[in-house]
Design a protein around this motif. Structure first.
Motif, short mmCIF file in Angstrom:
data_model
loop_
_atom_site.label_atom_id
_atom_site.label_comp_id
_atom_site.label_asym_id
_atom_site.label_seq_id
_atom_site.Cartn_x
_atom_site.Cartn_y
_atom_site.Cartn_z
N THR A 132 36.34 3.23 -28.07
CA THR A 132 36.58 2.00 -28.81
C THR A 132 38.05 1.81 -29.21
OG1 THR A 132 34.31 2.01 -29.61
CG2 THR A 132 35.89 0.66 -30.84
N TRP A 138 40.68 -1.12 -27.79
CA TRP A 138 41.39 -2.06 -28.65
C TRP A 138 42.89 -2.04 -28.35
CZ3 TRP A 138 41.46 -6.26 -31.13
CH2 TRP A 138 42.48 -6.55 -32.01
N THR A 186 35.63 -4.80 -28.52
CA THR A 186 35.79 -3.74 -29.52
C THR A 186 34.60 -3.70 -30.46
OG1 THR A 186 38.18 -4.03 -29.38
CG2 THR A 186 37.33 -2.82 -31.27
N LEU A 226 31.58 -2.28 -28.56
CA LEU A 226 31.65 -0.82 -28.43
C LEU A 226 31.40 -0.13 -29.76
CD1 LEU A 226 34.65 -0.43 -25.98
CD2 LEU A 226 32.31 0.33 -25.59
N THR A 227 31.89 -0.71 -30.85
CA THR A 227 31.65 -0.13 -32.17
C THR A 227 30.17 -0.14 -32.51
OG1 THR A 227 33.81 -0.91 -32.89
CG2 THR A 227 32.25 -0.30 -34.61
#
Length: 132
Positions: free
Chosen positions: A19, A23, A32, A35-36
């Motif tokens: 992540t 970014w 982002t 993915l978080t």
């Protein structure tokens, strides 16, 4: 279930490590945040599986001293061939085609045919060759 917990934990750690790199490289909020959330979801599932793996009896797959013969027995019911998925797909495609054309009368006909096909699929094992 310990193996499954480890698989999800490894995936969660991978997403957590990727992540920040994503970014820095892309500066994209959408990817982002996806993915978080993927990292949080994988770690949440790993925590759940790990929590319950410690509190339940070990499955045969989790025991190192398990014998193959211990897993013998009935595995469950596996249905034979069926034509009903085809008959369910045809009204669905007809209904989508009717919506795309704006012909709502075609959608209504497809809805009626779809209900008949769905009832046939639900009650497939109550009549005919595979009844039980």
């Amino acid at each position: 279930m310990k193996v499954e917990a480890w698989i999800f934990a490894i995936c969660g750690i991978f997403f957590a490590l990727v992540t920040p790199a994503y970014w820095v490289i892309a500066k994209d909020w959408t990817g982002t945040s996806a993915l978080t959330m993927s990292a949080f979801l994988a770690l949440m599932v790993a925590g759940y599986l790990g929590f319950h793996a410690n509190r339940m009896d070990a499955r045969l797959e989790d025991r190192k001293d398990a014998e193959i013969a211990e897993g013998a027995g009935e595995y469950g019911f596996f249905p034979p061939y069926s034509w009903w998925p085809l008959w369910n797909a045809l009204p669905l495609s007809l209904g989508v085609y009717g919506i795309a054309l704006g012909a709502w009368w075609l959608f209504v006909i497809a809805l009626g045919l779809g209900m008949v096909a769905l009832a046939g699929m639900v009650f497939e094992y109550y009549r005919g060759e595979h009844a039980h």
